[in-house]
Scaffold this active site. Structure first.
Site, mmCIF file in Angstrom:
data_model
loop_
_atom_site.group_PDB
_atom_site.id
_atom_site.type_symbol
_atom_site.label_atom_id
_atom_site.label_comp_id
_atom_site.label_asym_id
_atom_site.label_seq_id
_atom_site.Cartn_x
_atom_site.Cartn_y
_atom_site.Cartn_z
ATOM 1 N N LYS A 70 -3.374 0.334 -12.343
ATOM 2 C CA LYS A 70 -3.077 -0.803 -11.650
ATOM 3 C C LYS A 70 -4.159 -1.940 -12.144
ATOM 4 C CE LYS A 70 -1.958 -2.830 -7.169
ATOM 5 N NZ LYS A 70 -1.878 -2.419 -5.732
ATOM 6 N N SER A 101 2.710 -2.604 -3.575
ATOM 7 C CA SER A 101 2.312 -3.475 -4.572
ATOM 8 C C SER A 101 1.908 -2.720 -6.180
ATOM 9 C CB SER A 101 1.086 -4.555 -4.253
ATOM 10 O OG SER A 101 -0.079 -3.715 -3.793
ATOM 11 N N SER A 111 0.802 0.507 -0.324
ATOM 12 C CA SER A 111 0.969 0.114 -2.021
ATOM 13 C C SER A 111 1.041 1.193 -2.810
ATOM 14 C CB SER A 111 0.192 -1.041 -2.060
ATOM 15 O OG SER A 111 0.477 -2.195 -1.425
#
Lengths: 62, 465
Positions: free
Chosen positions: B81, B156, B180
């Protein structure tokens, strides 16, 4: 100073936010709503959760 | 190998490499072809690094030929990420604020995986600063759900979920402050783990809220998740929230089954606190019945309401985030997407008194969950109350923040894993459940999740891409 300007001034939102009064009002309202969203602690003299409170190891079933 | 290489799980690829039946280079090349074919539809990646990863995979291949794998992750690709630092490359946080933010050092968790031999072919899409998304007014497009590209992949850690579910990568790292890692895992039909607070170092990961942030693995199956977390976990004296613990081999427990385990089913989360769709509720009931058939003792458990957990999480999260973003928010708000501003700005208005009250209530919530664990080994709860909504339906996307049961375990720090437990009939989108364990008892979560995965039909399903 009108209400919108006062709301923006409290957290230090200046020139960059002059055209965003609606966003500011919405954020202030949201913050008030969040703060009322949880039950009040039973003891308001209790220690709060410390920062970086690493949990104590638990007894596992294995 | 008979199956397409992109269908291998991380654990399967690891075993094939150890037996010298698969080369890390051959494997990476197959994944790169998959990436090139699918990326225009999925937008998983901010910064592709396949060439650099190939050079590392070649080194791993030579090492393995010479003396065997350095670890079960040697030569295997893991996506990051793009709020996690990779030395020599920018960490953009999917934001125009940080387009030139080149980092000199690896995040601690990346350094651990690199030492194990892992390679890093991609910095993956995220919601801006792990909070503002999916948004269409940013320098990079939002990731899409491989099961239906018109739908939200969850966030996210959106690129992480999308890339793993699509078979572009066998594993990726995400971060989890209010759910997330587990949200994209739930919507993309894969496995996401948020381990106990303090188990995985957060040094070198752009913070959202210090006391709630976790780094976690996303994989296609439970065994791979256990493998990856085992390599990620470990004490980091430079992370003030890191715990001193011995490394654990979670995979030792995967075949033990459900017999003898006591599971508390928290029905009120999805029945009354945030009523789930009928399909989600039915899938959870079916999962509970299957776990009981497999030998678990399933009984009802009551916790404080989801509303309470969610409000405590939001007050703490936005306050701590405001302490990080305050300067940019005041001086350069146009640098954020409109959605990120909307999510971050309330933090500037939370009173110090309310932040302390939230942290005080947080201790009571921790005590309530700990009390529940006096009578059970695991908790079973909903993850999302709905299947993934359309990515362009702003109202439905907003509702995903409240219509979920992941946030409680950021507030308390307990380990929690989500995995698939069904498919929605109308749109064929994944449904999911959540298993929560005692502090540092990730092994029992993996044990139960692996047993459920073996008994249920969902693990074999893949999105039709």
């Amino acid at each position: 100073m009108n209400e919108d300007e006062a709301a923006a001034r409290a957290p230090g939102l200046g020139e960059a936010w002059r055209a965003r009064a609606e966003e500011v009002a919405e954020a202030a309202a949201q913050a008030r709503m969040m703060a009322q969203g949880f039950r009040a602690p039973a003891d308001e003299t209790a220690e709060p959760m410390p920062a970086f409170a690493v949990p104590a190891p638990a007894r596992a079933v294995r | 190998m008979s199956a397409p290489l992109h269908d291998l799980t991380l654990a399967e690829a690891s075993a094939a490499i150890a037996r010298r039946r698969l080369s890390p280079v051959e494997y990476l090349d197959a994944l790169r072809a998959r990436f090139e074919a699918l990326e225009p539809r999925l937008n998983t990646t901010i910064l592709p690094l396949w060439e650099a990863a190939r050079a590392e995979a070649q080194k791993a291949a030579r090492r393995i030929a010479r003396s065997g794998p350095r670890s079960p992750l040697d030569g295997l690709p893991v996506g990051l990420k793009d709020i996690i630092d990779l030395a020599g490359h920018p960490t953009t946080c999917h934001s125009r604020h940080l387009l030139g933010n080149v980092k000199a050092a690896d995040a601690a968790v990346v350094a651990r995986l690199r030492a194990a031999g892992a390679v890093f072919p991609a910095k993956l899409a995220t919601h801006e600063f792990a909070i503002g998304g999916p948004a269409f007014d940013l320098p990079f497009p939002p990731a899409r759900n491989p099961w239906n590209t018109a739908h939200h992949p969850g966030g996210s850690s959106s690129g992480s979920g999308s890339a793993v579910a699509a078979g572009i990568l066998p594993a990726a790292l995400g971060t989890d402050t209010g759910g997330s890692v587990r949200h994209p895992a739930s919507h993309c039909g894969i496995v996401g783990m948020k381990a106990t607070y303090g188990l995985v170092s957060r040094r070198g990961v752009f913070p959202l809220a210090f006391t709630l942030d976790h780094v976690g693995p996303l994989t296609r199956d439970v065994a791979s998740n256990a493998l990856l977390l085992g390599a990620m976990a470990g004490h980091d004296p430079q992370d003030p929230g890191s715990v001193v613990r011995r490394a654990e081999n979670y995979r030792r427990h995967l075949r033990k089954g459900l017999k003898g385990l006591s599971i508390g089913f928290v029905r009120h989360f999805h029945e009354t606190d945030q009523p789930a769709t009928e399909e989600v509720a039915a899938a959870l009931e079916a999962a509970a019945r299957l776990m009981a058939r497999e030998g678990a003792k399933v009984k009802p458990v009551t916790l404080p309401s989801l509303t309470d957990f969610a409000a405590v999480n939001r007050v703490i999260l936005t306050s701590e985030a405001a302490s990080i973003h305050g300067r940019w928010l005041r001086e350069a708000p146009e640098g954020y997407s409109a959605l990120t501003r909307k999510r971050l700005l309330p933090g500037l208005f939370v009173r110090a008194e309310d932040y302390v009250q939230a942290q005080r209530r947080r201790r009571e919530l921790v005590a309530a969950v700990e009390a529940a664990f006096a009578g059970v080994d695991l908790l079973l709860t909903a993850s999302s109350m709905d299947p993934a909504c359309r990515i362009d339906d702003a109202e439905a996307v907003e509702a995903t923040y409240s219509r979920q049961a992941r946030t409680p375990f950021n507030v308390t720090g307990h380990p929690a894993l989500t995995l698939m437990c069904g498919l929605s009939k109308a749109e064929g989108l994944p449904l999911s459940l959540q298993l929560v364990g005692r502090y540092f008892d990730e092994a029992t979560i993996y044990r139960a999740a692996a047993a459920y995965e073996r008994a249920a039909p969902w693990a074999a399903l893949r999105p039709a891409l």
